[in-house]
Design a protein around this motif. Sequence first.
Motif, PDB file in Angstrom:
ATOM      1  N   TYR A   1       0.837  -1.198   0.000  1.00  0.00           N
ATOM      2  CA  TYR A   1       0.000   0.000   0.000  1.00  0.00           C
ATOM      3  C   TYR A   1       0.876   1.254   0.000  1.00  0.00           C
ATOM      4  CZ  TYR A   1      -3.884  -3.107   0.998  1.00  0.00           C
ATOM      5  OH  TYR A   1      -4.822  -4.088   0.930  1.00  0.00           O
ATOM      6  N   THR A   2       1.609   1.420  -1.080  1.00  0.00           N
ATOM      7  CA  THR A   2       2.591   2.510  -1.120  1.00  0.00           C
ATOM      8  C   THR A   2       1.947   3.887  -1.116  1.00  0.00           C
ATOM      9  OG1 THR A   2       2.696   2.300  -3.519  1.00  0.00           O
ATOM     10  CG2 THR A   2       4.349   1.101  -2.238  1.00  0.00           C
ATOM     11  N   TYR A   3       0.675   3.965  -1.488  1.00  0.00           N
ATOM     12  CA  TYR A   3       0.021   5.273  -1.459  1.00  0.00           C
ATOM     13  C   TYR A   3      -0.002   5.821  -0.035  1.00  0.00           C
ATOM     14  CZ  TYR A   3      -4.002   2.920   0.607  1.00  0.00           C
ATOM     15  OH  TYR A   3      -4.814   2.203   1.436  1.00  0.00           O
ATOM     16  N   SER A   4       0.068   4.916   0.940  1.00  0.00           N
ATOM     17  CA  SER A   4      -0.014   5.344   2.337  1.00  0.00           C
ATOM     18  C   SER A   4       1.278   5.946   2.844  1.00  0.00           C
ATOM     19  CB  SER A   4      -0.405   4.163   3.228  1.00  0.00           C
ATOM     20  OG  SER A   4       0.636   3.213   3.256  1.00  0.00           O
ATOM     21  N   ILE A   5       2.350   5.824   2.082  1.00  0.00           N
ATOM     22  CA  ILE A   5       3.637   6.353   2.551  1.00  0.00           C
ATOM     23  C   ILE A   5       4.113   7.471   1.651  1.00  0.00           C
ATOM     24  CG2 ILE A   5       4.355   4.251   3.698  1.00  0.00           C
ATOM     25  CD1 ILE A   5       6.114   3.683   1.197  1.00  0.00           C
ATOM     26  N   SER A   6       3.174   8.130   1.050  1.00  0.00           N
ATOM     27  CA  SER A   6       3.555   9.163   0.109  1.00  0.00           C
ATOM     28  C   SER A   6       4.253  10.326   0.783  1.00  0.00           C
ATOM     29  CB  SER A   6       2.320   9.659  -0.633  1.00  0.00           C
ATOM     30  OG  SER A   6       1.386  10.197   0.294  1.00  0.00           O
ATOM     31  N   SER A   7       4.127  10.428   2.111  1.00  0.00           N
ATOM     32  CA  SER A   7       4.634  11.622   2.750  1.00  0.00           C
ATOM     33  C   SER A   7       6.096  11.519   3.171  1.00  0.00           C
ATOM     34  CB  SER A   7       3.783  11.980   3.966  1.00  0.00           C
ATOM     35  OG  SER A   7       3.830  10.950   4.926  1.00  0.00           O
ATOM     36  N   CYS A   8       6.505  10.434   3.750  1.00  0.00           N
ATOM     37  CA  CYS A   8       7.820  10.455   4.370  1.00  0.00           C
ATOM     38  C   CYS A   8       8.546   9.120   4.283  1.00  0.00           C
ATOM     39  CB  CYS A   8       7.694  10.868   5.838  1.00  0.00           C
ATOM     40  SG  CYS A   8       9.224  11.511   6.529  1.00  0.00           S
ATOM     41  N   MET A   9       9.798   9.164   3.884  1.00  0.00           N
ATOM     42  CA  MET A   9      10.651   7.979   3.886  1.00  0.00           C
ATOM     43  C   MET A   9      12.027   8.385   4.390  1.00  0.00           C
ATOM     44  SD  MET A   9       9.560   5.951   0.419  1.00  0.00           S
ATOM     45  CE  MET A   9      10.319   4.407   0.980  1.00  0.00           C
ATOM     46  N   GLY A  10      12.768   7.413   4.872  1.00  0.00           N
ATOM     47  CA  GLY A  10      14.061   7.764   5.429  1.00  0.00           C
ATOM     48  C   GLY A  10      15.017   6.602   5.494  1.00  0.00           C
ATOM     49  N   TRP A  11      16.217   6.898   5.964  1.00  0.00           N
ATOM     50  CA  TRP A  11      17.264   5.894   6.163  1.00  0.00           C
ATOM     51  C   TRP A  11      17.817   6.031   7.575  1.00  0.00           C
ATOM     52  CZ3 TRP A  11      18.645   2.059   2.834  1.00  0.00           C
ATOM     53  CH2 TRP A  11      18.228   2.168   1.520  1.00  0.00           C
TER      54      TRP A  11
END
Length: 119
Positions: free
Chosen positions: A27-37
């Motif tokens: 459900y990648t639409y749910s993480i459209s706001s923020c990603m990180g390492w």
Amino acid sequence: QVQLVESGGGSVQAGGSLRLSCAASGYTYSISSCMGWFRQAPGKEREGVARILGGNSYHVDGRFTISRDQSRNMVYLQMNSLKPDDSGVYCCTADSGVPRGYDTTSWKYWGRGTQVTVS
């Protein structure tokens, strides 16, 4: 649910570069706001390295650059001038909201990580 799979880790000599990739699925639409390492060295706590929020990117070290290709559900971490202290397991993370900076407890989705060894 969202699955995150990292790749691109390996062994490199000090001063070298690596580019890590993270593929998101589900459900990648749910993480459209923020990603990180984040990264974790043996015996140390997990620490934030870089995050991207919307069109804004943040990093703790100018040697590292985070980027994202939303059309491919990918996020990248370019690491330059690597040092032995940069060694560790690098994990991709994502959230559907706005996590509190690099507070690990506020990020929902985590990959299993990819090992980076700098000698």
